[in-house]
Design an enzyme around this catalytic site. Structure first.
Site, PDB file in Angstrom:
ATOM      1  N   ARG A 130      53.220  -9.883  21.409  1.00 47.19           N
ATOM      2  CA  ARG A 130      54.562  -9.503  21.874  1.00 47.19           C
ATOM      3  C   ARG A 130      54.726  -8.054  22.324  1.00 47.19           C
ATOM      4  O   ARG A 130      55.813  -7.621  22.652  1.00 47.19           O
ATOM      5  CB  ARG A 130      55.614  -9.875  20.844  1.00 47.19           C
ATOM      6  CG  ARG A 130      56.064 -11.325  21.055  1.00 47.19           C
ATOM      7  CD  ARG A 130      57.221 -11.722  20.175  1.00 47.19           C
ATOM      8  NE  ARG A 130      58.315 -10.783  20.152  1.00 47.19           N
ATOM      9  CZ  ARG A 130      59.364 -10.857  20.962  1.00 47.19           C
ATOM     10  NH1 ARG A 130      59.458 -11.789  21.847  1.00 47.19           N
ATOM     11  NH2 ARG A 130      60.333  -9.967  20.872  1.00 47.19           N
ATOM     12  N   CYS A 165      58.646 -22.362  18.729  1.00 49.89           N
ATOM     13  CA  CYS A 165      59.100 -23.012  17.505  1.00 49.89           C
ATOM     14  C   CYS A 165      59.711 -21.998  16.553  1.00 49.89           C
ATOM     15  O   CYS A 165      59.679 -20.798  16.792  1.00 49.89           O
ATOM     16  CB  CYS A 165      57.933 -23.731  16.828  1.00 49.89           C
ATOM     17  SG  CYS A 165      56.614 -22.636  16.295  1.00 49.89           S
ATOM     18  N   ALA A 170      57.528 -19.251  15.376  1.00 53.81           N
ATOM     19  CA  ALA A 170      57.365 -18.186  16.372  1.00 53.81           C
ATOM     20  C   ALA A 170      58.529 -17.207  16.312  1.00 53.81           C
ATOM     21  O   ALA A 170      58.344 -15.989  16.405  1.00 53.81           O
ATOM     22  CB  ALA A 170      57.253 -18.786  17.774  1.00 53.81           C
ATOM     23  N   HIS A 220      64.728 -17.206  13.761  1.00 52.44           N
ATOM     24  CA  HIS A 220      65.448 -15.935  13.625  1.00 52.44           C
ATOM     25  C   HIS A 220      66.376 -16.004  12.419  1.00 52.44           C
ATOM     26  O   HIS A 220      66.434 -15.098  11.609  1.00 52.44           O
ATOM     27  CB  HIS A 220      66.305 -15.648  14.864  1.00 52.44           C
ATOM     28  CG  HIS A 220      65.537 -15.621  16.144  1.00 52.44           C
ATOM     29  ND1 HIS A 220      66.091 -15.999  17.342  1.00 52.44           N
ATOM     30  CD2 HIS A 220      64.272 -15.252  16.428  1.00 52.44           C
ATOM     31  CE1 HIS A 220      65.195 -15.867  18.304  1.00 52.44           C
ATOM     32  NE2 HIS A 220      64.078 -15.422  17.778  1.00 52.44           N
TER      33      HIS A 220
HETATM   34  S1  SF4 Z   1      52.856 -23.566  16.256  1.00 53.65           S
HETATM   35 FE1  SF4 Z   1      52.625 -24.110  14.104  1.00 53.65          FE
HETATM   36  S2  SF4 Z   1      54.627 -23.838  13.214  1.00 53.65           S
HETATM   37 FE2  SF4 Z   1      54.906 -23.912  15.435  1.00 53.65          FE
HETATM   38  S3  SF4 Z   1      55.326 -26.015  15.917  1.00 53.65           S
HETATM   39 FE3  SF4 Z   1      53.121 -25.785  16.033  1.00 53.65          FE
HETATM   40  S4  SF4 Z   1      52.393 -26.293  13.999  1.00 53.65           S
HETATM   41 FE4  SF4 Z   1      54.535 -25.947  13.841  1.00 53.65          FE
END
Ligand code: SF4
Ligand code: SF4
Lengths: 543, 456
Positions: free
Chosen positions: A92, A58, A61, A192
């Site tokens: 990472r 996402c 991330a 990004h």
């Molecule tokens: S990990 Fe967190 S920020 Fe990413 S999609 Fe899930 S809820 Fe949303």
């Protein structure tokens, strides 16, 4: 003798057959039988269809994990429930080297507001403020960054207002927020962009101290996975090139603040950082150029490009000397390994640049990349920047802010005239340009965007590659089918793979992977009995 | 010192994972099941990656893939599209649908959407749907795990009609244990001549073999049809004292179908394993099989042989409450003092249950910490100076900075191979934990001795 590639359109058809018609239509545009001689469009950077298992992450991330993760002296606070922060905690393998033993390094920490029920109902701003205060009291960092997760966007917490207030309250700490809720954009790529914007807005240009050095550059889009950045830094040092800032491997807040004093931006991972390069060019007049330090040939080429850019005879000579020195070990290793790797097949499905960059390393081993694609690339990463004006902006991209950047009245300085830059461009220097992956791939190879788990299986069945490059999510599924998987996000604890030294490491690792005997053990002797030829490898391994 | 209060706002290096992860793990123990997280794709990807790095097996978790619009207008149509695509690609027997923080925050009514979906697709041959509510701002991964087990049982059990009780079969709810633990439990139960329905059973799906042909859903797990039969088993055995008295799966079965429940601690160490063996003995009407008597005998022999090396040694433990309680019980029987028992979870009863379950412990010697993060744990470790740390991989940096050996147990273990094959349970598991604990102590002494003896 080079093997003839299997027909790519057959497998494409076969893959599409299994999908419901609507899905098939969409995927059909994301799977392209390559022909470098013609322009072909590939569907990319579009939302993954619900229920199709993607490898994408996402935007949170991409923002926190990828771009800001490797900066050691900023405290990153995830504003949200615990999972998002936990999963992005030191996963990472970015390396960092603090100046001294007690210099700040917050990378091993994972801070989260760990939102609870009542924060969701009544809002989490108060808790966030308290968390920032606590982190500050504990460490007195120079910078604190706040990352919003999905629920935060929904309940309407204003992280930017909190950041402003706290920056004022704390006085000597730069506090800034990122609205990188995971539902924004279609992949980490959106994150990004958001990260680039905020770093540009809140950090770059705050310190005008000019570092000593004749050839000053920034290296953009190098995240020092497995120590890649260290190898590149060493090369620069040998050549007499001064790195002002890397975005963002082994980086510090201070280096970002001074980055506008460099005279050239070198772009490694185009996808994650091209925004920064463009904005810095507009505001400060720093030209940018695409380079690539993965693969010995590309490394040499990139160093030469830098030397040519600065048009300095001494630098040009030093670079040649360094290349001559380093290339020896490379050639020796290739000579030894290539007979065992020649003509083997590789597939690469990863990232926004790596799928392109690593093809060079494979071809140095005589291996062919039969199929490749990005997880979160855009059309320009595939087809080249020339298609940017034609890219359709959909709802998912529209909600990512585009900053309005102007020439800085004081800090803008022209580094090279437009005419000079054009001259370099004409020589094929990729000045403010990137030609993309597809023109570099052979005819009839298969290019696939956002490949799904199911497509991966089909592809492997069809081509039976000797090595598959992807990430840990794909690793064990691919290996279940008896194909070794090389992780190109984390390098399977290996690396560095950049520069000449890294190339040598990579050759050796690939040799080991494609020639290991364990794959011969999959079938037990009693299952194999009827097969006339049992390889020597297998027999020795089975006792 | 007996701390239970959380004193800070910011969680620094959490000692817990999010609720849907526990749900995803539990769902891997159902045959032919695939998981669809209702929310944004990032959660699915993160959770998949985390589970894969521990189990080193392919794990597919789909997502209903919210966009900004979905987040505003609700996930109804995304969820339905996702279901159709999953059915088409995987043809699963079961689709498990845990929620995430996002879908919970917007208040999507998943049960209603599923009802609609079923009525819209009446003519299709649909899989079983299991929905679980798992907002991460309530509870931790272990709550998601138990909630899922409960939801599965609740969804399929208690059907009206005659049932004939199968006297030689038990239901077993092992809790969040390793794949090897599950395999061992099956062996033990079978050795008592009993049949079993295990929920969840991810011993094959998350620790499988190489494949000759590709399987889009790995083999293994307990089928929904089997789970349906739980209400006619002779009894339910449920591990985890923290579940005692709660709305757990076994409670549902006892309320709806009068299935007798045995709640007991995780069988870690001799005392707790004895209790488990006795339960099986009582249900089966058989004595404890010879094989386990000799394992027990060997274990006691080992305790006697090595006890001089570890008597009075201090250990810090962290993990899910029930795991910590089990480990504390084991340690205290071999003479190691658990000076710190910490958990990122917070049932509100941790300390109470711990001291009741392990009467040898005293609050003067053992600090109990609920809702702890690793900054709390580190602070405690620096203060209490234990000789051993026992817990998952996340304590490695503390182990490194304090130079105290870490014995890896539980989940996640992503800096070593074979986390899924660590055996914690039964006499055999105790034997392995014991050898590891003793050898860590010896190794530390050996390494720091000026002479470097290689004979002891
Ligand atoms: S990990 Fe967190 S920020 Fe990413 S999609 Fe899930 S809820 Fe949303
Ligand atoms: S939003 Fe919730 S479910 Fe998703 S990763 Fe974060 S904590 Fe877990």
């Amino acid at each position: 003798m080079s093997k003839k590639l299997k027909d790519a359109s057959t497998i494409k058809e076969e893959i599409l057959k299994q999908y419901p018609p609507k899905v098939a239509r969409k995927r059909s545009n994301a799977i392209v039988v390559n022909d470098p001689a013609i322009d072909q469009e590939i569907l990319s950077n579009v939302r993954t269809i619900p229920g199709i298992i993607t490898q994408r992450g996402c935007s949170y991330a991409g923002c926190k994990g990828v771009v800001l993760g490797p900066t050691r002296d900023i405290i990153n606070i995830t504003h949200g429930p615990i999972g998002c922060g936990f999963y992005s905690w030191l996963t990472r393998r970015n390396q960092t080297k603090p100046e001294t033993e007690d210099s700040e390094n917050y990378m091993p920490y994972c801070f989260s507001t760990d939102m609870q029920d009542d924060n969701i109902v009544f809002g989490g701003e108060k808790k966030l403020k308290a968390a920032i205060r606590e982190a500050y009291d504990l460490f007195h960092p120079k910078g604190i960054a706040i990352f919003s997760t999905c629920p935060v966007g929904l309940i309407g917490d204003d992280v930017h207002a909190v950041a402003r207030d706290m920056k004022e309250e704390l006085g000597d700490c730069n506090v800034f927020g990122f609205s990188c809720e995971g539902y924004k954009g279609v992949s980490q790529s959106a994150g990004h962009h958001i990260a680039n914007n905020q770093i540009f807005k809140h950090v770059v240009g705050r310190d005008n101290t000019v570092k000593e050095g004749k050839f000053k550059i920034n290296l953009l889009g190098e995240y020092n996975i497995g120590g890649d950045g260290f190898v590149i830094d060493e090369l620069f040092a040998k050549c007499g090139i001064t790195v002002i800032s890397t975005f963002s491997g082994n980086s510090t807040l201070g280096a970002f603040e001074r980055s506008h004093t460099a005279d050239l931006n070198l772009v490694m991972c185009h996808r994650s950082i091209n925004y920064m390069a463009e904005m810095m060019e507009t505001k400060y007049g720093i030209p940018w150029m695409k380079i690539n330090f993965i693969g010995a040939k590309e490394t040499a080429k990139s160093l030469r490009k830098i030397a040519q850019y600065f048009e300095d005879k001494e630098l040009i000579e030093t670079v040649e000397k360094v290349i001559a020195e380093e290339i020896q070990a490379v050639e020796e290793t290739i000579k030894e390994i290539r007979p065992r790797t020649e003509n083997k097949l590789a597939m690469i499905f990863v990232g926004g640049s790596r799928a392109h960059h690593y093809q060079g390393l494979f071809s140095e081993l005589g291996m062919k990349t039969v199929s490749a694609g990005y997880e979160f690339g855009h059309r320009d990463d595939y087809e080249g920047r020339k298609v940017i004006p034609d890219i359709k902006v959909d709802a998912d991209s529209r909600n990512i802010e585009e900053l309005d950047v102007e020439k800085d009245p004081e800090l803008y300085k022209e580094r090279k005239s437009a005419a000079d830059l054009k001259k370099l461009s004409d020589k094929g220097f990729e000045i403010a340009d990137y030609i993309g992956m597809m023109p570099d791939m052979e005819k009839d190879t298969l290019v696939i965007d956002d490949i799904s788990q199911y497509e991966t299986e089909k592809l492997i069945e069809y081509y039976k590659p000797d090595v598959f490059c992807a990430g840990i999510k794909e690793k064990y599924a691919v290996q279940k089918m008896g194909i070794p998987l090389k992780q190109l996000h984390s390098y399977d604890y290996g690396g560095p793979y950049a520069g000449f030294k890294g190339a040598v490491n990579f050759y050796k690792d690939i040799d080991m992977m494609v020639n290991t005997s364990i794959w011969g053990l999959i079938k037990a002797p009693w299952e194999k009995e009827k097969q006339p030829e049992i390889s020597a490898n297998f027999v020795s391994g089975a006792v | 010192m007996n701390k239970t209060e959380k004193k800070h706002e910011v969680t620094q290096n959490a000692c817990k994972l999010c609720t849907p992860l526990g749900a995803c793990l539990a769902l891997k123990g159902i045959k032919g099941a695939i998981t669809l997280l209702h929310g944004s794709q990032g959660c699915s990807t993160y959770i998949r990656r985390y589970m894969i790095s521990h189990f080193r097996e392919p794990i597919d978790i789909a997502s209903s893939n919210f966009s900004e619009d979905t987040a505003i207008f609700g996930g109804n149509s995304n969820l339905k599209t996702a279901l159709t695509n999953i059915i088409k690609q995987y043809n699963p027997e079961v689709i498990g649908i845990p929620t995430t923080c996002l879908s919970e925050t917007i208040g999507d009514d998943v049960n209603m959407i599923i009802k609609e979906y079923i009525s819209e697709n009446e003519d299709e041959n649909l899989p079983e749907f299991i929905t679980v509510s798992t907002p991460s701002y309530k509870g931790t991964h272990i709550d998601g795990f138990h909630e899922t087990v409960r939801s599965v049982v609740s969804a399929v059990s208690g059907h009206p009609g005659e049932k004939s009780v199968n006297n030689s079969r038990i239901n077993i709810f092992p809790g969040m244990v390793s794949a090897e633990d599950i395999r061992h439990l099956k062996e033990i139960i079978s050795d008592f001549g009993l049949d079993y329905i295990m929920l969840p059973d991810y011993s094959e799906t998350l620790d499988g073999q190489l494949w000759t042909d590709y399987k889009n859903i790995p083999e293994g797990g307990t089928s929904i049809d089997k789970i349906r039969e739980m209400d006619s088993s002779a009894a339910s055995v449920e591990f985890g004292k923290s579940l005692d008295g709660t709305e757990s799966a076994s409670r549902i079965l006892s309320e709806r179908s009068a299935v007798n429940t045995f709640n007991t601690g995780l069988p870690i160490g001799i005392n707790e394993t004895d209790k488990f063996m006795n339960i099986l003995s009582e249900i089966s009407g058989r004595g404890i099989p010879e094989k386990y008597l000799s394992e027990r005998g060997r274990l006691i022999d080992a305790y006697a042989d090595a006890h001089k090396y570890i008597f009075g040694v201090k250990a810090a433990l962290y993990g899910e409450e029930d795991l910590v309680i089990g480990l504390a019980s084991f340690l205290s029987e071999i003479g190691i003092i658990p000076v710190l028992c910490a958990s990122g979870g917070n049932s509100g009863r941790f300390s109470e249950i711990l001291f009741k379950a392990v009467p040898d412990l005293s609050p003067d010697e053992t600090s109990v910490y609920s809702d702890a993060d690793f900054s709390d744990i580190e602070e405690q470790i620096k203060f209490l100076k234990p000789d051993l740390i026992i817990g998952n991989s996340k304590g490695y940096s503390i182990s490194r900075s304090t130079d105290i050996p870490l014995i890896r147990t539980g989940f996640p273990i992503h800096d070593r191979i074979g986390g899924q094959r660590i055996l914690h349970l039964g006499y055999r598991g105790a034997q392995q934990l014991f050898d590891k604990a003793v050898n860590s102590v010896i190794e530390k002494r050996q390494d720091s001795s000026p002479v470097g003896y290689s004979y002891m």
